[in-house]
Write a protein that holds these residues in place. Structure first.
Motif, PDB file in Angstrom:
ATOM      1  N   LYS A 199       0.851  -1.417   0.185  1.00  0.00           N
ATOM      2  CA  LYS A 199       0.088  -0.161  -0.062  1.00  0.00           C
ATOM      3  C   LYS A 199       0.755   1.118  -0.195  1.00  0.00           C
ATOM      4  N   SER A 200       1.937   1.407   1.056  1.00  0.00           N
ATOM      5  CA  SER A 200       2.508   2.558   1.058  1.00  0.00           C
ATOM      6  C   SER A 200       3.297   2.531  -0.677  1.00  0.00           C
ATOM      7  N   PHE A 201       4.417   0.996  -0.650  1.00  0.00           N
ATOM      8  CA  PHE A 201       5.365   1.210  -1.985  1.00  0.00           C
ATOM      9  C   PHE A 201       4.138   1.497  -2.917  1.00  0.00           C
ATOM     10  N   LYS A 202       2.976   1.323  -3.922  1.00  0.00           N
ATOM     11  CA  LYS A 202       2.489   1.442  -4.591  1.00  0.00           C
ATOM     12  C   LYS A 202       2.532   3.528  -5.097  1.00  0.00           C
ATOM     13  N   CYS A 203       2.681   4.391  -3.425  1.00  0.00           N
ATOM     14  CA  CYS A 203       2.617   5.859  -3.498  1.00  0.00           C
ATOM     15  C   CYS A 203       4.261   6.065  -3.472  1.00  0.00           C
ATOM     16  N   ASN A 204       5.020   5.548  -3.131  1.00  0.00           N
ATOM     17  CA  ASN A 204       6.252   5.361  -3.260  1.00  0.00           C
ATOM     18  C   ASN A 204       6.620   6.260  -4.527  1.00  0.00           C
ATOM     19  N   ASN A 205       7.252   7.659  -4.436  1.00  0.00           N
ATOM     20  CA  ASN A 205       6.888   8.368  -5.953  1.00  0.00           C
ATOM     21  C   ASN A 205       8.858   7.991  -6.894  1.00  0.00           C
ATOM     22  N   SER A 206       9.525   7.351  -5.438  1.00  0.00           N
ATOM     23  CA  SER A 206      11.163   6.801  -6.295  1.00  0.00           C
ATOM     24  C   SER A 206      10.908   5.189  -6.358  1.00  0.00           C
ATOM     25  N   VAL A 207       9.684   4.680  -6.671  1.00  0.00           N
ATOM     26  CA  VAL A 207       9.751   3.410  -7.199  1.00  0.00           C
ATOM     27  C   VAL A 207       8.875   2.838  -8.452  1.00  0.00           C
ATOM     28  N   ASN A 208       7.672   4.463  -8.051  1.00  0.00           N
ATOM     29  CA  ASN A 208       6.166   3.294  -8.609  1.00  0.00           C
ATOM     30  C   ASN A 208       6.720   4.110 -10.093  1.00  0.00           C
ATOM     31  N   GLY A 209       7.433   4.526 -10.704  1.00  0.00           N
ATOM     32  CA  GLY A 209       7.512   4.533 -12.161  1.00  0.00           C
ATOM     33  C   GLY A 209       6.597   6.431 -12.661  1.00  0.00           C
ATOM     34  N   LEU A 210       6.720   7.286 -11.526  1.00  0.00           N
ATOM     35  CA  LEU A 210       6.289   8.689 -11.736  1.00  0.00           C
ATOM     36  C   LEU A 210       7.563   9.131 -12.481  1.00  0.00           C
ATOM     37  N   GLU A 211       8.590   8.814 -12.443  1.00  0.00           N
ATOM     38  CA  GLU A 211       9.370  10.136 -13.294  1.00  0.00           C
ATOM     39  C   GLU A 211       8.982   9.741 -15.384  1.00  0.00           C
ATOM     40  N   MET A 212       8.687   7.662 -15.226  1.00  0.00           N
ATOM     41  CA  MET A 212       8.043   7.700 -16.039  1.00  0.00           C
ATOM     42  C   MET A 212       6.865   8.360 -17.154  1.00  0.00           C
ATOM     43  N   ARG A 213       6.224   7.861 -16.087  1.00  0.00           N
ATOM     44  CA  ARG A 213       4.927   9.319 -16.486  1.00  0.00           C
ATOM     45  C   ARG A 213       4.900  10.399 -16.975  1.00  0.00           C
ATOM     46  N   LYS A 214       6.101  11.502 -16.275  1.00  0.00           N
ATOM     47  CA  LYS A 214       6.225  12.158 -15.986  1.00  0.00           C
ATOM     48  C   LYS A 214       5.927  12.380 -17.825  1.00  0.00           C
ATOM     49  N   VAL A 215       7.170  12.468 -18.209  1.00  0.00           N
ATOM     50  CA  VAL A 215       8.271  11.869 -19.266  1.00  0.00           C
ATOM     51  C   VAL A 215       7.601  11.173 -20.575  1.00  0.00           C
ATOM     52  N   LYS A 216       6.187  11.098 -20.105  1.00  0.00           N
ATOM     53  CA  LYS A 216       4.830  10.625 -21.327  1.00  0.00           C
ATOM     54  C   LYS A 216       5.224   8.436 -21.245  1.00  0.00           C
ATOM     55  N   ILE A 217       6.656   8.315 -21.059  1.00  0.00           N
ATOM     56  CA  ILE A 217       6.990   6.866 -22.046  1.00  0.00           C
ATOM     57  C   ILE A 217       6.339   5.892 -20.986  1.00  0.00           C
ATOM     58  N   LEU A 218       5.002   5.831 -20.231  1.00  0.00           N
ATOM     59  CA  LEU A 218       4.093   5.540 -19.878  1.00  0.00           C
ATOM     60  C   LEU A 218       2.683   5.866 -20.131  1.00  0.00           C
ATOM     61  N   ASN A 219       1.774   5.048 -21.093  1.00  0.00           N
ATOM     62  CA  ASN A 219       0.746   5.396 -21.540  1.00  0.00           C
ATOM     63  C   ASN A 219      -0.632   5.774 -20.226  1.00  0.00           C
ATOM     64  N   GLU A 220      -1.117   7.238 -20.440  1.00  0.00           N
ATOM     65  CA  GLU A 220      -1.623   7.772 -20.075  1.00  0.00           C
ATOM     66  C   GLU A 220      -3.089   6.738 -19.320  1.00  0.00           C
ATOM     67  N   ARG A 221      -3.658   6.037 -20.413  1.00  0.00           N
ATOM     68  CA  ARG A 221      -5.100   4.954 -20.643  1.00  0.00           C
ATOM     69  C   ARG A 221      -4.841   4.170 -19.826  1.00  0.00           C
ATOM     70  N   GLU A 222      -3.590   3.996 -19.834  1.00  0.00           N
ATOM     71  CA  GLU A 222      -3.565   1.548 -18.760  1.00  0.00           C
ATOM     72  C   GLU A 222      -3.462   2.376 -17.176  1.00  0.00           C
ATOM     73  N   GLY A 223      -2.811   1.599 -16.240  1.00  0.00           N
ATOM     74  CA  GLY A 223      -3.092   1.964 -15.135  1.00  0.00           C
ATOM     75  C   GLY A 223      -1.278   1.583 -14.299  1.00  0.00           C
ATOM     76  N   ASP A 224      -1.163   1.840 -13.360  1.00  0.00           N
ATOM     77  CA  ASP A 224      -0.173   2.062 -12.642  1.00  0.00           C
ATOM     78  C   ASP A 224       0.884   1.200 -12.903  1.00  0.00           C
ATOM     79  N   PHE A 225       2.261   1.061 -12.627  1.00  0.00           N
ATOM     80  CA  PHE A 225       3.305   0.315 -12.824  1.00  0.00           C
ATOM     81  C   PHE A 225       3.774  -0.683 -12.229  1.00  0.00           C
ATOM     82  N   ILE A 226       3.288  -0.264 -10.793  1.00  0.00           N
ATOM     83  CA  ILE A 226       2.980  -0.950  -9.335  1.00  0.00           C
ATOM     84  C   ILE A 226       1.694  -1.156  -9.068  1.00  0.00           C
ATOM     85  N   ARG A 227       0.932  -2.858  -9.683  1.00  0.00           N
ATOM     86  CA  ARG A 227      -0.496  -3.645  -9.823  1.00  0.00           C
ATOM     87  C   ARG A 227      -1.002  -3.711  -8.293  1.00  0.00           C
ATOM     88  N   ASN A 228      -1.427  -4.795  -7.889  1.00  0.00           N
ATOM     89  CA  ASN A 228      -1.814  -5.079  -6.760  1.00  0.00           C
ATOM     90  C   ASN A 228      -0.690  -6.260  -5.769  1.00  0.00           C
TER      91      ASN A 228
END
Length: 340
Positions: A275-304
């Motif tokens: 639960k906390s790991f998914k919210c940890n911006n040093s590991v959850n792929g936020l930097e990839m989302r910021k530069v648009k490498i991740l598809n906005e229409r899809e889910g999170d890098f860290i799933r369940n």
């Protein structure tokens, strides 16, 4: 310089066209490597020799997995064990910097890179990030003076021979293939560098027949399983980690020559809580989302992160087919997955 010892063959034109219709992150096509026919984008051809000739060090720690087997979770665990539980640094420095991905540049096609640069044309910092991750990580690793932590999805046979000559430590994590296949499907849809646009039923046929990056799955696992008693290799199952993270922390700590108190182990276990790991911006792929490498229409890098999570998304017919495939291959391989 060592010659790369395995044949690298292009797949057939017809199959290439079909896969390029579904995987929009690749533009040239795909190759298969060695007797197992490990599957990669064509860029692997020009990078294979430099990967193979990378000079490992005895102090290196590698986390090696088939994709979506708990890789990021293990990386964070291993890095903190190796860095005296420096939670402050872990919080403020991206995992992608602390624990570089060895072969990621093979998956950044030049055309996709240019599209990402264009999408970030008004942000110099974002563009610099894209340039950095598109390049070989080897010069960066060669220049490091501190202990190196390296992530790879390469099977053991394609890793640099120096890793074994220098007795670098390898922590290999395996996960139930049904959960891996579904999670990897979502990752292929999430990352524009893969850009998969089909549904799971078709993706499953690709996965089963070894036609996506780093496949075939069973060959990958069997290589590590066959060397699980080597003194420099620790083979663990994701299911074991999920079932008892504290036991896993102690096991990995011992393998790495570290020891922590019960209170410290508890602190690390809490840090790794999903639960906390998914919210940890040093590991959850936020930097990839910021530069648009991740598809906005899809889910999170860290799933369940749950075991048998695939059961909730699959039809009974598909579950039956997958279970049969798994059972047949387990019998042939001799691998024994924990039954939690």
């Amino acid at each position: 310089m060592l010659k790369f010892p395995f044949e690298i063959n292009d797949i057939s034109d017809a199959l290439n066209r079909t896969l390029l219709d579904y995987f929009k992150g690749e533009r040239d096509g795909f190759v298969q490597v060695g007797p197992s026919k490990y599957f990669f984008p064509k860029q692997f051809k020009k990078n294979a020799e430099s990967y193979y000739n990378f000079q490992a060090r005895p102090s290196d720690i590698w986390v090696s997995t088939f994709p979506r087997s708990g890789t990021t979770w293990t990386q964070e665990l291993v890095w903190l064990i190796g860095n005296n539980l420096d939670f402050e640094r872990a919080k403020n420095e991206l995992l992608t910097s602390r624990f570089p991905f060895f072969e990621f540049n093979t998956f950044m096609h030049p055309q996709v890179k240019q599209e990402l640069l264009q999408a970030n044309k008004y942000d110099e910092e974002h563009q610099n990030f894209i340039h950095r991750i598109s390049q070989s990580i080897i010069p960066y690793l060669d220049g490091m003076s501190e202990q190196r932590f390296i992530k790879t999805h390469l099977p053991l046979s394609l890793m640099p021979p120096s890793v074994f000559q220098e007795n670098s430590k390898i922590i290999y994590v395996a996960r139930n293939p049904k959960d891996v296949a579904l999670s990897y499907y979502h990752l292929n849809r999430l990352y524009k560098t893969q850009g998969y646009i089909g549904e799971f039923e078709f993706y499953w046929r690709i996965f089963k027949t070894g036609l996506n990056a780093w496949l075939p799955y069973w060959d990958h696992l069997e290589e590590a399983w066959g060397r699980r008693t080597d003194p420099n290799i620790l083979f663990i199952f994701y299911e074991e980690m999920n079932n008892d993270i504290r036991k896993t922390i102690n096991r990995i700590s011992s393998f790495m020559g570290r020891s922590y108190s019960k209170e410290q182990v508890e602190q690390l276990a809490e840090h790794l809580n999903i639960k906390s790991f998914k919210c940890n911006n040093s590991v959850n792929g936020l930097e990839m989302r910021k530069v648009k490498i991740l598809n906005e229409r899809e889910g999170d890098f860290i799933r369940n992160g749950i075991i048998n999570g695939s059961d909730y998304e699959l039809t009974p017919e598909l579950q039956k087919e997958m279970n049969k495939w798994i059972s047949e291959n387990l019998e042939k391989s001799g691998i024994i997955f924990p039954d939690f």
